[in-house]
Design a protein around this motif. Structure first.
Motif, PDB file in Angstrom:
ATOM      1  N   LEU A 159       0.696  -1.267   0.063  1.00  0.00           N
ATOM      2  CA  LEU A 159      -0.022  -0.039  -0.015  1.00  0.00           C
ATOM      3  C   LEU A 159       0.853   1.078  -0.103  1.00  0.00           C
ATOM      4  O   LEU A 159       0.510   2.275  -0.507  1.00  0.00           O
ATOM      5  CB  LEU A 159      -0.846   0.160   1.095  1.00  0.00           C
ATOM      6  CG  LEU A 159      -1.985  -1.184   1.057  1.00  0.00           C
ATOM      7  CD1 LEU A 159      -2.756  -1.253   2.569  1.00  0.00           C
ATOM      8  CD2 LEU A 159      -2.991  -0.864  -0.172  1.00  0.00           C
ATOM      9  N   LEU A 160       2.028   1.317   0.452  1.00  0.00           N
ATOM     10  CA  LEU A 160       2.880   2.309   0.530  1.00  0.00           C
ATOM     11  C   LEU A 160       3.511   2.625  -0.981  1.00  0.00           C
ATOM     12  O   LEU A 160       3.640   3.780  -1.381  1.00  0.00           O
ATOM     13  CB  LEU A 160       4.301   2.166   1.584  1.00  0.00           C
ATOM     14  CG  LEU A 160       3.866   2.420   2.685  1.00  0.00           C
ATOM     15  CD1 LEU A 160       5.077   2.062   3.590  1.00  0.00           C
ATOM     16  CD2 LEU A 160       3.699   3.951   3.030  1.00  0.00           C
ATOM     17  N   LYS A 161       3.702   1.434  -1.828  1.00  0.00           N
ATOM     18  CA  LYS A 161       4.249   1.620  -2.809  1.00  0.00           C
ATOM     19  C   LYS A 161       3.152   2.117  -3.785  1.00  0.00           C
ATOM     20  O   LYS A 161       3.395   2.866  -4.963  1.00  0.00           O
ATOM     21  CB  LYS A 161       4.843   0.081  -3.255  1.00  0.00           C
ATOM     22  CG  LYS A 161       5.373   0.038  -4.477  1.00  0.00           C
ATOM     23  CD  LYS A 161       5.980  -1.199  -5.278  1.00  0.00           C
ATOM     24  CE  LYS A 161       6.609  -1.169  -6.435  1.00  0.00           C
ATOM     25  NZ  LYS A 161       6.974  -2.458  -7.032  1.00  0.00           N
ATOM     26  N   ASP A 162       2.054   1.379  -3.634  1.00  0.00           N
ATOM     27  CA  ASP A 162       0.588   1.810  -4.652  1.00  0.00           C
ATOM     28  C   ASP A 162      -0.639   1.595  -3.661  1.00  0.00           C
ATOM     29  O   ASP A 162      -1.022   0.560  -3.622  1.00  0.00           O
ATOM     30  CB  ASP A 162       0.633   0.922  -5.804  1.00  0.00           C
ATOM     31  CG  ASP A 162      -0.185   1.351  -6.955  1.00  0.00           C
ATOM     32  OD1 ASP A 162      -1.191   2.196  -6.520  1.00  0.00           O
ATOM     33  OD2 ASP A 162      -0.280   0.604  -7.862  1.00  0.00           O
ATOM     34  N   PRO A 163      -1.111   2.741  -3.260  1.00  0.00           N
ATOM     35  CA  PRO A 163      -2.314   2.774  -2.599  1.00  0.00           C
ATOM     36  C   PRO A 163      -3.689   2.612  -3.405  1.00  0.00           C
ATOM     37  O   PRO A 163      -4.826   2.236  -3.105  1.00  0.00           O
ATOM     38  CB  PRO A 163      -2.595   4.077  -1.917  1.00  0.00           C
ATOM     39  CG  PRO A 163      -1.689   4.916  -2.846  1.00  0.00           C
ATOM     40  CD  PRO A 163      -0.598   4.204  -3.521  1.00  0.00           C
ATOM     41  N   SER A 164      -3.380   2.339  -4.787  1.00  0.00           N
ATOM     42  CA  SER A 164      -4.627   2.405  -5.669  1.00  0.00           C
ATOM     43  C   SER A 164      -5.127   0.880  -5.596  1.00  0.00           C
ATOM     44  O   SER A 164      -4.592   0.059  -5.039  1.00  0.00           O
ATOM     45  CB  SER A 164      -4.254   2.813  -7.185  1.00  0.00           C
ATOM     46  OG  SER A 164      -3.328   1.777  -7.629  1.00  0.00           O
ATOM     47  N   PRO A 165      -6.094   0.675  -6.721  1.00  0.00           N
ATOM     48  CA  PRO A 165      -6.549  -0.936  -6.759  1.00  0.00           C
ATOM     49  C   PRO A 165      -5.529  -2.141  -7.213  1.00  0.00           C
ATOM     50  O   PRO A 165      -5.668  -3.120  -6.551  1.00  0.00           O
ATOM     51  CB  PRO A 165      -7.783  -0.798  -7.905  1.00  0.00           C
ATOM     52  CG  PRO A 165      -8.254   0.655  -7.540  1.00  0.00           C
ATOM     53  CD  PRO A 165      -6.932   1.414  -7.280  1.00  0.00           C
ATOM     54  N   TRP A 203     -12.020   0.991   1.342  1.00  0.00           N
ATOM     55  CA  TRP A 203     -12.151  -0.193   0.571  1.00  0.00           C
ATOM     56  C   TRP A 203     -12.154  -1.321   1.661  1.00  0.00           C
ATOM     57  O   TRP A 203     -11.829  -1.278   2.704  1.00  0.00           O
ATOM     58  CB  TRP A 203     -11.106  -0.192  -0.581  1.00  0.00           C
ATOM     59  CG  TRP A 203      -9.761  -0.039   0.296  1.00  0.00           C
ATOM     60  CD1 TRP A 203      -9.139   1.261   0.192  1.00  0.00           C
ATOM     61  CD2 TRP A 203      -8.841  -0.877   0.450  1.00  0.00           C
ATOM     62  NE1 TRP A 203      -8.058   1.165   0.939  1.00  0.00           N
ATOM     63  CE2 TRP A 203      -7.834  -0.155   1.295  1.00  0.00           C
ATOM     64  CE3 TRP A 203      -8.905  -2.245   0.974  1.00  0.00           C
ATOM     65  CZ2 TRP A 203      -6.614  -0.852   1.811  1.00  0.00           C
ATOM     66  CZ3 TRP A 203      -7.744  -2.898   1.634  1.00  0.00           C
ATOM     67  CH2 TRP A 203      -6.796  -2.083   1.985  1.00  0.00           C
ATOM     68  N   ALA A 204     -12.411  -2.719   0.927  1.00  0.00           N
ATOM     69  CA  ALA A 204     -12.233  -3.697   2.037  1.00  0.00           C
ATOM     70  C   ALA A 204     -12.042  -4.720   1.075  1.00  0.00           C
ATOM     71  O   ALA A 204     -12.215  -5.131  -0.197  1.00  0.00           O
ATOM     72  CB  ALA A 204     -13.684  -4.144   2.428  1.00  0.00           C
ATOM     73  N   ILE A 205     -11.439  -6.021   1.943  1.00  0.00           N
ATOM     74  CA  ILE A 205     -11.190  -7.347   1.312  1.00  0.00           C
ATOM     75  C   ILE A 205     -11.725  -8.128   2.124  1.00  0.00           C
ATOM     76  O   ILE A 205     -11.190  -8.479   3.366  1.00  0.00           O
ATOM     77  CB  ILE A 205      -9.479  -7.386   0.961  1.00  0.00           C
ATOM     78  CG1 ILE A 205      -8.839  -6.263   0.195  1.00  0.00           C
ATOM     79  CG2 ILE A 205      -9.168  -8.647   0.632  1.00  0.00           C
ATOM     80  CD1 ILE A 205      -7.433  -6.143  -0.067  1.00  0.00           C
ATOM     81  N   TYR A 206     -12.387  -9.230   1.586  1.00  0.00           N
ATOM     82  CA  TYR A 206     -12.981 -10.243   2.221  1.00  0.00           C
ATOM     83  C   TYR A 206     -12.267 -11.604   1.929  1.00  0.00           C
ATOM     84  O   TYR A 206     -12.004 -11.811   0.553  1.00  0.00           O
ATOM     85  CB  TYR A 206     -14.427 -10.308   1.969  1.00  0.00           C
ATOM     86  CG  TYR A 206     -15.579  -9.431   2.314  1.00  0.00           C
ATOM     87  CD1 TYR A 206     -16.341  -9.643   3.342  1.00  0.00           C
ATOM     88  CD2 TYR A 206     -15.423  -8.149   1.884  1.00  0.00           C
ATOM     89  CE1 TYR A 206     -17.398  -8.848   3.752  1.00  0.00           C
ATOM     90  CE2 TYR A 206     -16.380  -7.257   2.300  1.00  0.00           C
ATOM     91  CZ  TYR A 206     -17.057  -7.454   3.254  1.00  0.00           C
ATOM     92  OH  TYR A 206     -18.195  -6.562   3.761  1.00  0.00           O
TER      93      TYR A 206
END
Length: 168
Positions: free
Chosen positions: A16-22, A87-90
């Motif tokens: 997420l530090l490298k790329d917080p996008s999808p 956003w979320a990840i299940y």
């Protein structure tokens, strides 16, 4: 070698530090699948003694994402919802969750719920994870006990979320 919570959270943080996008979240989804299929990780956080419906395992002090363990006893259904500005990840560990994606036909406005129509329905099965980006409206349904790992971009208990109803 077991996938520890320290390594899992560090992997998620680095992605997420490298790329917080999808695209970065896709890496987090892959790390989450790895965690939910690691027998030692699962035994430690979602084993038979785990019974909390919502337990934060890790909250990043800077990025604010949370890794959670969920244990749902018995059947449970949720109304269509999104995660507000998050956003979320299940990721399914045990059991099956039927997920429905909803298409927005009318945005929430002036305190009124948004309107949605049913899109696709699919099963989240053990070892599988799915990303829900900001604005993705979905609803889970479970027939029996399920255990899952979920990542929230922000602690969802601390944010306001819109309501949605099914359009006639």
């Amino acid at each position: 070698m077991t996938y520890t919570l320290d390594q899992y959270s560090a992997d998620c943080r680095a992605a997420l530090l490298k790329d917080p996008s999808p695209a970065g979240r896709e890496l987090v989804r892959q790390y989450t699948e790895r965690a939910c299929t690691d027998p030692e990780f699962v035994a430690k956080y979602l084993g038979p003694d785990a019974d909390a419906e919502r337990r934060i395992l890790y909250e990043d002090p800077d990025l604010r994402f949370c890794i959670l363990a969920h244990v749902y006893k018995g059947a449970k259904s949720s109304s269509p919802h999104d995660h507000g500005p998050s956003w979320a990840i299940y990721s399914q560990v045990t059991g099956i969750t039927e997920m429905t994606d909803w298409k927005l036909v009318e945005k929430p406005a002036n305190g009124q719920p948004g309107k949605v129509v049913k899109g696709r329905t699919y099963d989240l099965t053990p070892g599988k994870a799915h990303v829900y980006n900001e604005g993705d409206v979905h609803s889970p349904r479970r027939e029996s006990e399920t255990r899952l790992i979920r990542i929230e971009g922000l602690d969802l208990t601390k944010i306001k979320r819109d309501k949605f109803e099914i359009a006639a």
